[in-house]
Scaffold this active site. Structure first.
Site, PDB file in Angstrom:
ATOM      1  N   SER A  20       9.717   0.467  -7.259  1.00  0.00           N
ATOM      2  CA  SER A  20      10.042  -1.003  -7.679  1.00  0.00           C
ATOM      3  C   SER A  20      10.246  -1.262  -8.974  1.00  0.00           C
ATOM      4  CB  SER A  20       8.786  -1.684  -7.137  1.00  0.00           C
ATOM      5  OG  SER A  20       8.670  -2.925  -7.644  1.00  0.00           O
TER       6      SER A  20
ATOM      7  N   TYR B  89      -0.222  -3.714  -8.607  1.00  0.00           N
ATOM      8  CA  TYR B  89       1.174  -3.280  -8.062  1.00  0.00           C
ATOM      9  C   TYR B  89       1.922  -2.506  -9.014  1.00  0.00           C
ATOM     10  CZ  TYR B  89       5.263  -3.333  -5.393  1.00  0.00           C
ATOM     11  OH  TYR B  89       6.477  -3.277  -4.702  1.00  0.00           O
TER      12      TYR B  89
END
Length: 269
Positions: free
Chosen positions: A149, A162
């Site tokens: 990501s 995250y």
């Protein structure tokens, strides 16, 4: 000796995808099916996997397979990989897509959820990679794609845990790439920005984040197409959208300004 460049043609190649029951994983399954691959779709939600597999068979005109898998359980990962190799055939491409996130302030974060996120996003990915890559190494050919990501390149408020998992995926992938290249196996990381998928149904409790971003939200089908088009190449990373890749370079060159922007006016969480 064959190597990953032979995988540019996916016809009848076995492609194993984790987190394939929806979102980006589902779209990747359809893209490789269009290229004639034998799709092995893995996820916890068997009923949704069955629909994905049926769609893949219609696209590829070949068999496709659904395997129920909880990626956070190493024994399940090993069992499924062995079953796929025995029942379907040698895995040529592994796409580690399974993962989840939660957008919350760290001081309020449930650490049990943090551990669960690491078990799925990092350790589950590592176990799947180990079991598949060991077999790829024996054959001296394979491709591994790890979905990371942009949060693993530019951390923002409410993405502490995250982002930590995706930084870990990037570090793991970058070292693994160097280890596996002599064995004919490629390792590519994909770093997308926000994608319009059900990922945010769980990640964003306000359900306003994607709408606040407007037109910069990525389409999962387009992202999947770009990922699959790079299989069989020496591409190290796919960073999307392009402006976020530019922003990352600026982030490294001007870190104080980057902190101001990502923590202030660009913070939409």
């Amino acid at each position: 000796m064959k190597n990953y460049k032979s995988l540019k043609d996916l016809t009848n190649k076995v492609v194993l995808i984790t987190g394939a029951s929806g979102g980006l994983g589902e779209q990747i399954a359809y893209q490789v099916a269009k290229k004639g691959a034998i799709v092995v779709a893995c996820a916890r939600r068997k009923e949704k996997l069955d629909v994905v597999v049926e769609n893949c068979q219609n696209l590829s005109k070949r068999l496709a397979y659904a395997y129920q898998l909880d990626i956070s359980k190493p024994e399940e990962v090993e069992k499924v990989v062995n079953e796929v190799e025995e029942e379907v055939g040698p895995v040529s491409v592994l796409i580690n897509n399974a993962g989840f996130g939660l957008m919350e302030d760290f001081l309020d974060f449930d650490m049990d959820r943090a551990e669960a996120m690491f078990r799925v996003n990092v350790l589950g990915l590592m176990y799947a990679t180990k079991y598949v890559a060991t077999k790829m190494a024996e054959r001296q050919v394979g491709a591994i794609i790890n979905i990371a990501s942009m949060a693993g390149k530019m951390a923002t408020p409410k993405s502490t845990v995250y982002s930590a998992t995706k930084f870990a995926v990037l570090g793991f992938s970058n070292a693994l790439r160097l280890e596996l290249k002599p064995l004919g196996i490629s390792v590519m990381t994909v770093n997308p920005g926000p994608i319009r998928t059900e990922f945010f149904d769980k990640a964003d409790k306000t359900h306003n984040y994607l709408n606040s971003l407007g037109n910069i939200v990525l389409d999962p089908e387009e992202v999947a197409y770009k990922i699959v088009s790079k299989i069989g190449t020496s591409r190290r990373e796919v960073n999307l959208p392009y402006y976020m890749e530019v922003a990352h370079h600026l982030y490294e060159v001007f870190p104080h300004m980057a902190d101001y922007l990502t923590g202030g006016i660009f913070n939409k969480k």
